[in-house]
Each structure stands twice: as structure tokens, then as C-alpha cells.
Design a protein around this motif. Structure first.
Motif, mmCIF file in Angstrom:
data_model
loop_
_atom_site.group_PDB
_atom_site.id
_atom_site.type_symbol
_atom_site.label_atom_id
_atom_site.label_comp_id
_atom_site.label_asym_id
_atom_site.label_seq_id
_atom_site.Cartn_x
_atom_site.Cartn_y
_atom_site.Cartn_z
ATOM 1 N N VAL A 21 0.852 -1.195 0.000
ATOM 2 C CA VAL A 21 0.000 0.000 0.000
ATOM 3 C C VAL A 21 0.883 1.239 0.000
ATOM 4 O O VAL A 21 1.914 1.284 0.674
ATOM 5 C CB VAL A 21 -0.916 0.039 1.248
ATOM 6 N N PHE A 30 -3.037 -1.354 7.036
ATOM 7 C CA PHE A 30 -3.712 -1.842 5.836
ATOM 8 C C PHE A 30 -3.073 -3.146 5.355
ATOM 9 O O PHE A 30 -3.760 -4.078 4.952
ATOM 10 C CB PHE A 30 -3.648 -0.794 4.719
ATOM 11 N N LYS A 203 -7.396 0.620 -5.718
ATOM 12 C CA LYS A 203 -7.371 2.035 -5.316
ATOM 13 C C LYS A 203 -8.086 2.173 -3.988
ATOM 14 O O LYS A 203 -9.193 1.669 -3.817
ATOM 15 C CB LYS A 203 -8.088 2.885 -6.375
ATOM 16 N N VAL A 204 -7.442 2.822 -3.009
ATOM 17 C CA VAL A 204 -8.058 3.056 -1.717
ATOM 18 C C VAL A 204 -7.842 4.511 -1.332
ATOM 19 O O VAL A 204 -6.697 4.971 -1.206
ATOM 20 C CB VAL A 204 -7.507 2.104 -0.640
ATOM 21 N N LEU A 217 -8.276 -6.836 -1.339
ATOM 22 C CA LEU A 217 -8.705 -5.455 -1.561
ATOM 23 C C LEU A 217 -10.010 -5.201 -0.816
ATOM 24 O O LEU A 217 -10.218 -4.135 -0.236
ATOM 25 C CB LEU A 217 -8.911 -5.188 -3.060
ATOM 26 N N ILE A 220 -10.012 -4.071 2.985
ATOM 27 C CA ILE A 220 -9.637 -2.692 3.338
ATOM 28 C C ILE A 220 -10.514 -1.673 2.602
ATOM 29 O O ILE A 220 -10.243 -0.473 2.643
ATOM 30 C CB ILE A 220 -8.146 -2.409 3.053
ATOM 31 N N GLY A 221 -11.551 -2.157 1.916
ATOM 32 C CA GLY A 221 -12.449 -1.245 1.219
ATOM 33 C C GLY A 221 -11.854 -0.620 -0.021
ATOM 34 O O GLY A 221 -12.262 0.470 -0.436
ATOM 35 N N ALA A 222 -10.890 -1.313 -0.637
ATOM 36 C CA ALA A 222 -10.255 -0.791 -1.848
ATOM 37 C C ALA A 222 -11.052 -1.192 -3.091
ATOM 38 O O ALA A 222 -11.693 -2.244 -3.125
ATOM 39 C CB ALA A 222 -8.824 -1.312 -1.964
ATOM 40 N N GLU A 223 -10.978 -0.359 -4.109
ATOM 41 C CA GLU A 223 -11.635 -0.635 -5.385
ATOM 42 C C GLU A 223 -10.670 -1.422 -6.288
ATOM 43 O O GLU A 223 -9.508 -1.032 -6.446
ATOM 44 C CB GLU A 223 -12.022 0.677 -6.064
#
Length: 486
Positions: A21, A30, A203-204, A217, A220-223
Motif C-alpha cells: 500500500v 492496511f 485504489k483506496v 482489496l 480494506i475497502g479498496a476498489e
């Protein structure tokens, strides 16, 4: 270090998972979450390296699960900064004895233009030759890992910056590699030219993420943005965002097909396909290829579950949880005395007797490696009163070892290397045994015409014996490649 789980030695194991990250507050937190989501890819040990301007590079490496090590506030406070990478591992290359802390990644090196850390998923098939060459030229190795070769090759490179040195080093490397690395200001991701091992970009908030799988992903709420392409290097920085480079000669992709079958988590996405849906479709193909009269379709949990659902749906035979997994059977449960070992697989799997009794049962599992666990499960099913036991396997026979980052037994210990399908059925003493065909597996992963024998779309060496990269070190040790007669 806790003892290895005494009952998990009959499954193929991925070597590791990697995660990185950049551009977030407390990046190491993360990374710890990402590694937790990737724990299925490596359970022996894990490590995290972070960087911030005040403290420079900081690292922590520990044996055991992420949840047992990288959740304490006191430890995570020693890993500050907006940039971090991490690694969870099983051991394949290097020492065959217990894992040493020196072998736990990420590895770190200090160069004239600054430090760099690197985490590697895969196996370098010419590592022995590279290691000999580097030692003769004065390199001093700190670990038994093949991955350390990359750091030493970078140190000897004459290129002007770390990404260029990494390109230079990786051009010397053969085999399979997905790499996540970091400098003081950059996060770097690379896949080998064949793209054997996975790596994705996410992407976060204002930052970016690199991960072995998309499921990490999600945590951690990443796209999810895209896969890193075979032979691609991405260099990510706060100033320039994501830069894409192509340091290798283009080649046709040979992604590991066993990622679809077993390694990846079912909630991950591979090649824009749901892993769960692919495994369910494997069960559909298996039901078409190998039908059998029976009363119950039962998965061997948990990896056989999606294929069993597909098999039941296609065959019209009811699906049932005839085997229940003890979710709390950890690696540190109890010292495996002989008495405990004799209990075998019963410590982690139990038969639902009320459902099984008197039934003709189809057991759906992901693979047969040595066959030891399959025999024990069959005995449990019969002890519970099953009338018949039929095995349906959601992968072709595993007859060849993997040299690209999977912990595979020697070829002579693989059941399918020394027995025909009928001989395996007799060995397991079941009423029938069928594996999905290689073409059927290819159809399940979306190749409508099946496998192209002239130019296979995936790496399937563990099934076919056709290695896309010659395992040079193993050949030098006496390994025999597949002959025309085979």
C-alpha cells in the motif's frame, strides 16, 4: 515456532501471498489486514516493512498467523508511514527443514541510492545457478530463499535507480514471479512475462494497493482496478501515480490454472471471472463427464464445496453437508503424539451420520495428491453407514511437481505419477473414482474449445508435465522431463 499442522500434508500449498500500500496513513495496518485476507496462501510466517520520513525503514517478521502477530498496537506502532509491503509464506524453495526467521520476507537491501524491500511470490527456477555465481563474485547471502537472489542482482546492477535495477535483476531470473517492492517513495509491482502467479492493482482513498488477490482489496475497502499484466512493471508514487513499464520481451500468458481450482479464495476475481463461479462450473463439467447413480452429493470441505454444488445442480442429485469441518482446528492445537495422529483427519472433519447412513454418496474434492486423506475420509463415510462411496475430483490427476511456487511432493510420491485412474480407485478402495479431464477444466475456466495442445492457454504442468519454463536447477539435480512416450 508452532508445529506444522499434522493433518494438512495431503494438499498442495501456495508458496505465499504479497500485499503493498502507498499513500495512506499507517499503511502497515492496511497491509496487516490484507495479509490476513491472504492467510490461505501462507501460514508459516509473515512480515511487514514500512517507511516514513522520520524513522526510515522499519520491519517486523514473525512466525505463525497474521492475527496472532500483527494485531497488537505496540507492534504496529513500530511500523509507521504511508508506504508498506508485506508477505505471508509457506516454504518451497530453500531450506527443507523448519523455516528460519532469516527466510521470512520481505527482504531488505541498502543501495547507494537508498534502501529497498522486496516480497516475492513464486519460484526462481535458475536460483541455484544464480546463487553460485553471486557467491563467487562476493555476495553474502543471509537466507536460504531463492528470492534473495533478486536483492543481490539489484545490488550488482549498474543502473541508476532502484526500479531500473529491479528490471535489470529480473531479466536474469527464470521461473515464476510476482513481486511487490518498495523504495522510500515508490511502490513497485512486477509479474513475470508468462504471468504464472497473480497480482492485482487496487485504489483506496488517495492511495494505491497491490495484492495477490482481489479478496484482500475487499477487506480494506479498496476498489479493484485491474490485473497487473504478464511482463508488466508498475511504479507507483505520490507525484506521478501509476506508471506502467514493459521490461520483458512479450510472451503468451500461461497463468497457473490451479489458482482457479484451489489456491485462490472463492470470493476473489481472476481474469474478470469469479473464482467461485469457475469452481461451480468445474462441478458442472465433472457431472457431465462422469455421471453416477447416487443419493447424495457431498463436498469435502471447504475447497470441494463450489464444485459439489455445481455437480449436484447438473446431475439433479441432492446436495448435502455430509462432512462438517471443525473451524477451530488450528496449527497449534496440540502436540501431534502418535495417539493423536491415529485420530487422523477426524480432528478437523466429522461425518454427519444421520445424513450419510444408507446413502450412495458422491464425495467431491478439489484434488488427490498422495491419497492419504482421501482414504481416511472414505473410511469415515463407510463407518457412518454409507452404502457406496464415489469420488469425483475437481482437477485432473496431479502427476507432476510444480517448480513455480507451489509446495509439491517429489514426483514418486504423487499417486497419479505411479498409478492409472483404475489403480488409484483400487488403492483408495472406493466404488468409483473419476477426475475432470484437462479439456473439461479448460472449458470450466472459459475456454469453450478446451485446451489448445499446441499452445496451452494456462500453465498446467502439474497435470500435463509440460513446463512453460524449463526447471533448470531441478534438471541439474536429476529431474527427468516428460518424454514423448508419456
Amino acid at each position: 515456532m508452532p508445529p506444522a499442522h499434522p493433518f494438512d500434508d495431503d494438499k498442495l500449498k501456495e508458496e505465499c501471498g504479497i500485499f503493498g500500500v502507498i499513500g495512506v496513513t499507517d499503511a502497515a495496518n492496511f497491509v496487516a489486514l490484507g495479509l490476513h485476507a491472504l492467510q490461505h496462501r501462507g501460514q508459516e510466517a509473515g512480515g511487514i516493512v514500512s517507511h516514513d520520513e522520520e524513522h526510515g525503514f522499519n520491519s517486523a517478521r514473525r512466525f505463525g498467523y497474521v492475527r496472532d502477530n500483527f494485531t497488537s498496537q505496540s507492534l504496529m506502532q513500530t511500523l509507521p508511514g504511508p508506504l508498506a509491503i508485506g508477505h505471508v509464506r509457506y516454504s518451497t524453495a530453500g531450506s527443507k527443514g523448519p523455516t528460519q526467521i532469516r527466510d521470512v520476507q520481505p527482504f531488505f537491501g541498502e543501495f547507494s541510492m537508498g534502501g529497498a524491500a522486496i516480497a516475492h511470490n513464486g519460484n526462481i527456477t535458475n536460483a541455484d545457478a544464480l546463487r553460485r555465481e553471486l557467491i563467487e563474485r562476493g555476495s553474502i547471502f543471509q537466507s536460504s530463499s531463492d528470492s534473495e537472489c533478486i536483492i543481490h542482482l539489484m545490488a550488482r546492477s549498474l543502473q541508476r535507480n532502484i526500479p531500473e535495477r529491479m528490471e535489470d535483476a529480473l531479466r536474469r531470473v527464470e521461473g515464476a514471479f510476482s513481486v511487490v517492492a518498495m523504495t522510500r517513495t515508490k511502490l513497485i509491482g512486477v509479474r513475470d512475462p508468462l504471468g504464472v502467479r497473480p497480482l492485482v492493482l487496487g485504489k483506496v482513498a488517495d492511495g494505491w494497493v497491490l495484492s495477490s488477490e482481489t479478496c484482500a482489496l475487499d477487506i480494506i475497502g479498496a476498489e479493484y482496478v485491474r490485473e497487473i499484466e504478464p511482463g508488466e512493471m508498475v511504479v507507483i508514487s505520490a507525484e506521478k501515480g501509476v506508471e506502467s513499464l514493459r521490461p520483458f520481451r512479450p510472451q503468451k500468458s500461461r497463468f497457473c490454472i490451479f489458482e482457479h481450482v484451489y489456491f485462490s479464495r472463492p470470493d476473489s476475481i481472476i481474469g474478470n471471472r469469479s473464482v467461485y463461479e469457475t469452481r461451480r462450473q468445474i462441478g458442472v463439467e465433472l457431472a457431465r463427464e462422469a455421471p453416477v447413480d447416487a443419493d447424495l452429493v457431498c463436498p469435502v470441505p471447504d475447497s470441494g464445496t463450489p464444485a459439489a454444488i455445481g455437480f449436484a445442480h447438473e446431475s439433479g442429485i441432492p446436495y448435502g453437508m455430509g462432512i462438517v469441518r471443525n473451524q477451530y482446528m488450528g496449527r497449534t492445537f496440540i502436540e501431534p503424539t502418535e495417539q493423536i495422529r491415529n485420530m487422523g483427519v477426524r480432528l478437523k472433519l466429522n461425518v454427519n451420520r444421520a445424513l450419510i447412513k444408507g446413502k450412495r454418496v458422491i464425495l467431491v474434492d478439489d484434488s488427490v495428491v498422495r491419497g492419504t486423506t482421501s482414504r481416511k475420509i472414505k473410511e469415515m463415510i463407510l463407518d457412518a453407514g454409507a452404502a457406496e462411496v464415489h469420488f469425483r475430483i475437481a482437477s485432473p490427476p496431479t502427476a507432476w511437481p510444480c517448480f513455480y511456487g507451489v509446495d509439491t511432493p517429489q514426483r514418486e510420491k504423487l499417486l497419479a505419477a505411479t498409478m492409472t485412474e483404475e489403480e488409484m480407485r483400487e488403492h483408495l478402495n472406493v466404488d468409483s473414482l473419476r477426475f475432470i479431464s484437462l479439456d473439461g477444466l479448460y472449458r470450466a475456466v472459459g475456454e469453450a474449445e478446451g485446451r489448445n495442445p499446441k499452445q496451452p492457454q494456462y500453465c498446467d504442468a502439474c497435470f500435463s508435465g509440460e513446463y512453460p519454463v524449463e526447471p533448470a536447477d531441478q534438471i541439474q539435480k536429476g529431474f527427468k522431463l516428460k518424454t514423448a512416450a508419456e
